[in-house]
Enzyme design. Sequence first.
Site, PDB file in Angstrom:
ATOM      1  N   ASP A   1      60.044  35.189  -4.180  1.00 59.63           N
ATOM      2  CA  ASP A   1      60.799  34.480  -5.209  1.00 59.63           C
ATOM      3  C   ASP A   1      62.295  34.733  -5.079  1.00 59.63           C
ATOM      4  O   ASP A   1      63.102  33.816  -5.280  1.00 59.63           O
ATOM      5  CB  ASP A   1      60.312  34.905  -6.599  1.00 59.63           C
TER       6      ASP A   1
ATOM      7  N   HIS B   1      49.005  32.589 -10.112  1.00 64.03           N
ATOM      8  CA  HIS B   1      49.050  31.623  -9.019  1.00 64.03           C
ATOM      9  C   HIS B   1      47.677  31.225  -8.477  1.00 64.03           C
ATOM     10  O   HIS B   1      47.603  30.583  -7.430  1.00 64.03           O
ATOM     11  CB  HIS B   1      49.895  32.179  -7.869  1.00 64.03           C
TER      12      HIS B   1
ATOM     13  N   GLU C   1      62.170  39.283  -9.771  1.00 64.97           N
ATOM     14  CA  GLU C   1      62.111  38.168  -8.833  1.00 64.97           C
ATOM     15  C   GLU C   1      63.187  37.113  -9.092  1.00 64.97           C
ATOM     16  O   GLU C   1      63.088  35.990  -8.595  1.00 64.97           O
ATOM     17  CB  GLU C   1      60.718  37.526  -8.879  1.00 64.97           C
TER      18      GLU C   1
END
Length: 262
Positions: free
Chosen positions: A176, A48, A150
């Site tokens: 998530d 990310h 997740e």
Amino acid sequence: MSSNNDLFRDRLRRGDTLVGSFVKTPTLHATEILAQVGYDFVVIDAEHAPLDRSHIDVMLYAARAGGIAGLVRVPAISDILSALDCGAVGVLVPHVDSPERAREAAAASRYRNGRRGYSGATRSSNYGGGSVWSNVDAQDAQTTVIAMIEDPQAVEQIEAIAAVDGIDAFFIGRGDLTVAYGAGRADDPVIVDAVRRISDAGRAAGKAVVVMVNGPEEAAGFEAMGASAFIVSTDQGLLRRAATAALAGLKALSPVRRPGVP
């Protein structure tokens, strides 16, 4: 912190309390500072954050120099080899939502009984130092594989995922999961139930549980469920928190009227 002679993987698997943070800025300084203040590990966020292989290589060098365990959150299973060759002691693998994907992640991270490609010219192989098999055994003993849970389908199969050899721990991705379940908040009952189920499966299978927390009070609740490793914010989050607090304190000062100034 335990002795630097202790492998991070051993400390995690025996349930030592470990504290780390995500590192998202493409610099070695955050890793160096976290090492100096006594954090146990950093997770370099290649999923990310704007980090390429050169950034990761330098950041892992900083981790080694500082005596802090350097892990990488990889974007995909195909990126595991690169992270480990650069010297990561472990990987966080996203969206491990089935036993098959867990086995794929474990195999990509191991030489023996796996399919990790070997090179003797990498940092992980001491740039040609040592024999092939001494390097293989050292790397297989060190490499920590953390499956990120997740997805709802992962929760539904968590007992089968926990049974896969080569997975050392679960990271519970509450953010998530919150989005995937369409929950209002991370403490929604459906998320709490998912966290408990993941923790119970991990404990039953002898897998460590890693969770991201806001601070000690939240960590205590997860510790009661079986978590032992805690990720506190990110380098960006820690900077923002400190900067916000410093600014608020200064803005709260009473104005001082200087002579001649209206």
